[in-house]
Design a protein around this motif. Sequence first.
Motif, mmCIF file in Angstrom:
data_model
loop_
_atom_site.group_PDB
_atom_site.id
_atom_site.type_symbol
_atom_site.label_atom_id
_atom_site.label_comp_id
_atom_site.label_asym_id
_atom_site.label_seq_id
_atom_site.Cartn_x
_atom_site.Cartn_y
_atom_site.Cartn_z
ATOM 1 N N GLY A 57 0.826 -1.208 0.000
ATOM 2 C CA GLY A 57 0.000 0.000 0.000
ATOM 3 C C GLY A 57 0.856 1.252 0.000
ATOM 4 N N GLU A 58 0.237 2.364 0.357
ATOM 5 C CA GLU A 58 0.960 3.634 0.336
ATOM 6 C C GLU A 58 1.676 3.897 1.652
ATOM 7 O OE1 GLU A 58 -1.070 7.540 0.906
ATOM 8 O OE2 GLU A 58 -0.565 7.764 -1.226
ATOM 9 N N GLN A 59 0.892 4.034 2.705
ATOM 10 C CA GLN A 59 1.439 4.325 4.026
ATOM 11 C C GLN A 59 0.361 3.992 5.052
ATOM 12 O OE1 GLN A 59 1.703 8.421 5.184
ATOM 13 N NE2 GLN A 59 0.017 9.050 3.892
ATOM 14 N N PRO A 60 0.755 3.813 6.326
ATOM 15 C CA PRO A 60 -0.275 3.569 7.339
ATOM 16 C C PRO A 60 -1.212 4.763 7.452
ATOM 17 C CG PRO A 60 1.934 3.756 8.339
ATOM 18 C CD PRO A 60 2.109 3.824 6.861
ATOM 19 N N GLY A 61 -2.470 4.499 7.793
ATOM 20 C CA GLY A 61 -3.414 5.571 8.077
ATOM 21 C C GLY A 61 -3.518 5.781 9.576
ATOM 22 N N GLU A 67 -3.869 2.523 11.627
ATOM 23 C CA GLU A 67 -2.644 1.715 11.573
ATOM 24 C C GLU A 67 -1.546 2.338 12.430
ATOM 25 O OE1 GLU A 67 -4.344 2.706 8.819
ATOM 26 O OE2 GLU A 67 -5.173 0.786 8.146
ATOM 27 N N PRO A 107 -0.441 -2.895 9.615
ATOM 28 C CA PRO A 107 -0.952 -2.347 8.351
ATOM 29 C C PRO A 107 -2.384 -2.806 8.062
ATOM 30 C CG PRO A 107 0.535 -4.175 7.892
ATOM 31 C CD PRO A 107 0.554 -3.956 9.395
ATOM 32 N N PHE A 108 -3.126 -1.973 7.369
ATOM 33 C CA PHE A 108 -4.448 -2.331 6.821
ATOM 34 C C PHE A 108 -5.452 -2.825 7.873
ATOM 35 C CE2 PHE A 108 -1.713 -2.418 3.056
ATOM 36 C CZ PHE A 108 -2.434 -1.546 2.249
ATOM 37 N N ALA A 136 -9.718 1.280 4.747
ATOM 38 C CA ALA A 136 -9.108 0.784 3.499
ATOM 39 C C ALA A 136 -8.726 -0.680 3.667
ATOM 40 C CB ALA A 136 -7.882 1.613 3.136
ATOM 41 N N ASN A 187 3.653 -1.485 3.343
ATOM 42 C CA ASN A 187 3.462 -0.163 2.739
ATOM 43 C C ASN A 187 4.764 0.374 2.166
ATOM 44 O OD1 ASN A 187 0.631 0.732 3.213
ATOM 45 N ND2 ASN A 187 1.165 0.209 5.318
ATOM 46 N N HIS A 211 -5.688 1.609 -5.262
ATOM 47 C CA HIS A 211 -5.586 1.639 -3.809
ATOM 48 C C HIS A 211 -7.002 1.619 -3.218
ATOM 49 C CE1 HIS A 211 -4.781 2.741 0.265
ATOM 50 N NE2 HIS A 211 -3.498 2.540 0.036
ATOM 51 N N SER A 270 -8.234 3.007 -0.618
ATOM 52 C CA SER A 270 -8.692 4.346 -0.161
ATOM 53 C C SER A 270 -9.214 5.163 -1.340
ATOM 54 C CB SER A 270 -7.561 5.145 0.486
ATOM 55 O OG SER A 270 -7.034 4.445 1.552
HETATM 56 N N1 URA Z 1 -3.637 2.455 3.522
HETATM 57 C C1 URA Z 1 -2.434 1.964 3.197
HETATM 58 O O1 URA Z 1 -1.913 2.206 2.127
HETATM 59 N N2 URA Z 1 -1.827 1.195 4.055
HETATM 60 C C2 URA Z 1 -2.336 0.890 5.232
HETATM 61 O O2 URA Z 1 -1.687 0.182 5.983
HETATM 62 C C3 URA Z 1 -3.600 1.406 5.545
HETATM 63 C C4 URA Z 1 -4.229 2.190 4.682
#
Ligand code: URA
Length: 202
Positions: free
Chosen positions: A51-55, A58, A64-65, A69, A89, A171, A173
């Motif tokens: 993915g992109e990054q933790p939200g 997270e 993660p995840f 999302a 991520n 993605h 999200s």
């Molecule tokens: N979106 C992401 O890209 N990664 C996550 O871990 C959570 C949401």
Amino acid sequence: RNQASETEMSPTNLAEAKAQAAACRRCDLCEAASQTVWGSGDSASGLMIVGEQPGDAEDLCGQPFVGPAGQLLHSEMDEAEIGAAWLTNAVKHFKYRQRGKRRIHQAPNRQEIVHCRWWLDYERRFLVPRLTVALGASAAFALTGDDSPMEIRRGTIETARDGGPVLITWHPSYILRLPSKASADAREQLRDDLVRARTILG
Ligand code: URA
């Protein structure tokens, strides 16, 4: 700053990489984030989903995840009958701007993605995935070095910088932000891509 510290040693396995990443100061994102969110899941599955990054969720729980999302992703993985994968991520700290009590997600910039690639590259070296699924543009850029628009890439298989195959998809999200008809269509495409990933892995 923005450099590996003098004491930083190259990790020799996944656990070492995770421990070192927990203390990472390669960019400024560590300042405001609660913690480094390392990858998690089945390291022997052959499948890595990036993915992109933790939200927000997270960042608070360190996995993660786990937020909205993540729920969409897990539900589509179930539909596609993907039982096991390593989820991670491109960027391992939550980037946000504070608005009142809310923390509003901000996309990582190129530099942040490139700094954090240090960890993604080690994660990949130790896991050796047979197939990687890139969720969205940040993951696709981190993995391939190419930042062309998602619209022309989704559903295609590209080659990662380290040579492995990367299936490019939306993605979750992004799917959640689309108006309802477009969202349903994109969700179906994500599902198709995940089914294809499962088929490739055999
Ligand atoms: N979106 C992401 O890209 N990664 C996550 O871990 C959570 C949401």
